[in-house]
Scaffold this motif. Structure first.
Motif, PDB file in Angstrom:
ATOM      1  N   UNK A 245       0.847  -1.196   0.000  1.00 31.99           N
ATOM      2  CA  UNK A 245       0.000   0.000   0.000  1.00 31.99           C
ATOM      3  C   UNK A 245       0.883   1.246   0.000  1.00 31.99           C
ATOM      4  N   UNK A 246       0.283   2.409  -0.316  1.00 31.91           N
ATOM      5  CA  UNK A 246       1.049   3.664  -0.323  1.00 31.91           C
ATOM      6  C   UNK A 246       1.577   3.957   1.078  1.00 31.91           C
ATOM      7  N   UNK A 247       0.827   3.529   2.096  1.00 28.95           N
ATOM      8  CA  UNK A 247       1.273   3.771   3.475  1.00 28.95           C
ATOM      9  C   UNK A 247       2.326   2.725   3.868  1.00 28.95           C
ATOM     10  N   UNK A 248       3.472   3.199   4.339  1.00 29.39           N
ATOM     11  CA  UNK A 248       4.592   2.321   4.681  1.00 29.39           C
ATOM     12  C   UNK A 248       4.190   1.267   5.715  1.00 29.39           C
ATOM     13  N   UNK A 249       4.637   0.030   5.517  1.00 24.76           N
ATOM     14  CA  UNK A 249       4.388  -1.015   6.511  1.00 24.76           C
ATOM     15  C   UNK A 249       3.023  -1.688   6.381  1.00 24.76           C
ATOM     16  N   UNK A 250       2.252  -1.316   5.362  1.00 22.75           N
ATOM     17  CA  UNK A 250       0.927  -1.919   5.157  1.00 22.75           C
ATOM     18  C   UNK A 250       0.843  -2.582   3.785  1.00 22.75           C
ATOM     19  N   UNK A 251       0.071  -3.673   3.703  1.00 21.86           N
ATOM     20  CA  UNK A 251      -0.156  -4.348   2.410  1.00 21.86           C
ATOM     21  C   UNK A 251      -1.654  -4.605   2.243  1.00 21.86           C
ATOM     22  N   UNK A 252      -2.050  -4.814   0.984  1.00 22.20           N
ATOM     23  CA  UNK A 252      -3.408  -5.308   0.700  1.00 22.20           C
ATOM     24  C   UNK A 252      -3.277  -6.785   0.363  1.00 22.20           C
ATOM     25  N   UNK A 253      -4.174  -7.591   0.930  1.00 21.26           N
ATOM     26  CA  UNK A 253      -4.167  -9.034   0.654  1.00 21.26           C
ATOM     27  C   UNK A 253      -5.445  -9.377  -0.106  1.00 21.26           C
ATOM     28  N   UNK A 254      -5.299 -10.068  -1.235  1.00 18.96           N
ATOM     29  CA  UNK A 254      -6.457 -10.500  -2.035  1.00 18.96           C
ATOM     30  C   UNK A 254      -6.484 -12.019  -2.043  1.00 18.96           C
ATOM     31  N   UNK A 255      -7.676 -12.596  -1.914  1.00 20.14           N
ATOM     32  CA  UNK A 255      -7.750 -14.051  -1.962  1.00 20.14           C
ATOM     33  C   UNK A 255      -9.151 -14.508  -2.342  1.00 20.14           C
ATOM     34  N   UNK A 256      -9.256 -15.775  -2.707  1.00 22.04           N
ATOM     35  CA  UNK A 256     -10.557 -16.393  -2.987  1.00 22.04           C
ATOM     36  C   UNK A 256     -10.821 -17.399  -1.872  1.00 22.04           C
ATOM     37  N   UNK A 257     -11.967 -17.259  -1.209  1.00 22.20           N
ATOM     38  CA  UNK A 257     -12.239 -18.108  -0.045  1.00 22.20           C
ATOM     39  C   UNK A 257     -13.590 -18.809  -0.189  1.00 22.20           C
ATOM     40  N   UNK A 258     -13.771 -19.889   0.561  1.00 24.27           N
ATOM     41  CA  UNK A 258     -15.050 -20.604   0.556  1.00 24.27           C
ATOM     42  C   UNK A 258     -16.137 -19.737   1.184  1.00 24.27           C
ATOM     43  N   UNK A 259     -17.261 -19.573   0.490  1.00 31.28           N
ATOM     44  CA  UNK A 259     -18.364 -18.758   1.018  1.00 31.28           C
ATOM     45  C   UNK A 259     -18.851 -19.311   2.353  1.00 31.28           C
TER      46      UNK A 259
END
Ligand code: AMP
Length: 287
Positions: A245-259
């Motif tokens: 992410x633009x903010x230092x020390x942060x990330x975005x996590x994307x995933x596909x999960x069971x509903x």
């Protein structure tokens, strides 16, 4: 080998009953464009060379076997009743029910093995006969067209074989289930000798919709120290995507999960430090 070069591909679908609406939804979700008119027997699909043939669910195995239709949507129970050598191409994930044997609540029978010599009423005579013959149990079959659940009450049978989903109709009629003959759901069927690229395309499109319905796309932001715990909670299809992410020390996590697991997963993600958690539907998924 048969191919349909002289007419559009005919897909037989239920014109009424429980399987009609979920089948129309599946077709639309798979990207087929068509307009329904109230009493039309057939409707052309606008974007694919397919014609939808609206017929009774129980006639569909016959119509496909007789080459009137190239493929069709019906129930496992109805296919078992016809036993006409069709292939099940795909289980469609709706129309779930069971064909069960039941007796009056106060009857002595505890299981289908106790049915020797009983009069058994059913609207599924072939599947019922095949089940008991397979166990060398002699029954006296009473074929009925409907109202099977009252057959013991009016004295025409000692037991019944009928479709149930929750079992509440059995209970209301003073009946007790003593065994399941088969599990049913809606299926796509065709003839084993039918070869058409459209069959494969239909199976792929339906498969993608059905898989998508069982999954959700999950996005969340997380501080770096929480990432390891969070990806342990959400493995994803291959592995989760992690984007800085633009903010230092942060990330975005994307995933596909069971509903079906989301309700227990969300509080865990939040407790692990996840923020801005988003859950999105997936229209189609080919894993
Ligand atoms: P219908 O046209 O409404 O009589 O439905 C026919 C098909 O729907 C059955 O042959 C089953 O495959 C399916 N079905 C799903 N749930 C049930 C249920 N509770 N009772 C009867 N049929 C069901």
């Amino acid at each position: 080998m048969t191919t349909s070069i002289d007419r559009p591909f005919q897909l037989a679908i239920p014109n009424k009953g429980r399987l009609r609406d979920p089948t129309l939804t599946l077709l639309r979700d798979a990207g087929l464009l068509f307009e329904m008119t109230e009493r039309a027997l057939s409707v052309p699909v606008r974007n694919v060379a397919i014609e939808l043939l609206f017929v009774r669910t129980e006639d569909i195995p016959e119509l496909v076997a007789d080459r009137v239709a190239d493929a069709g949507v019906t129930g496992v129970d109805l296919l078992a009743e016809r036993a006409n050598g069709l292939d099940t191409l795909l289980e469609l994930g709706y129309g779930h029910c069971r064909l069960v044997a039941a007796v009056p609540t106060d009857a002595p029978e505890e299981k289908t093995d106790d049915f020797e010599g009983l009069r058994v009423a059913t609207a599924h005579p072939n599947a019922t006969a095949a089940y008991f013959a397979g166990r060398s149990i002699n029954i006296d079959l009473v074929p009925l067209r409907g109202s099977v659940e009252v057959a013991t009450k009016i004295g025409v049978a000692d037991a019944i074989v009928d479709l149930v989903s929750t079992g509440s109709t059995l209970r209301v009629n003073g009946l007790r289930s003593v065994g399941t003959l088969l599990e049913s759901q809606a299926i796509l069927v065709s003839r084993p000798d039918h070869v058409s690229p459209l069959v494969n395309q239909l199976v792929t499109a339906f498969r993608a919709v059905i898989a998508g319905r069982r999954k959700r796309y999950l996005l969340l932001n997380a501080p770096m120290p929480a990432v390891e715990i969070i990806i342990g909670l959400i493995p994803g299809l291959e592995a989760p995507t992690i984007v800085p992410l633009a903010e230092d020390g942060w990330v975005a996590i994307h995933s596909v999960v069971d509903a079906e697991h989301l309700w227990e997963l969300l509080p865990l993600l939040e407790a692990a430090g996840g923020k801005g958690i988003l859950v999105l539907p997936i229209e189609q998924l080919l894993a």
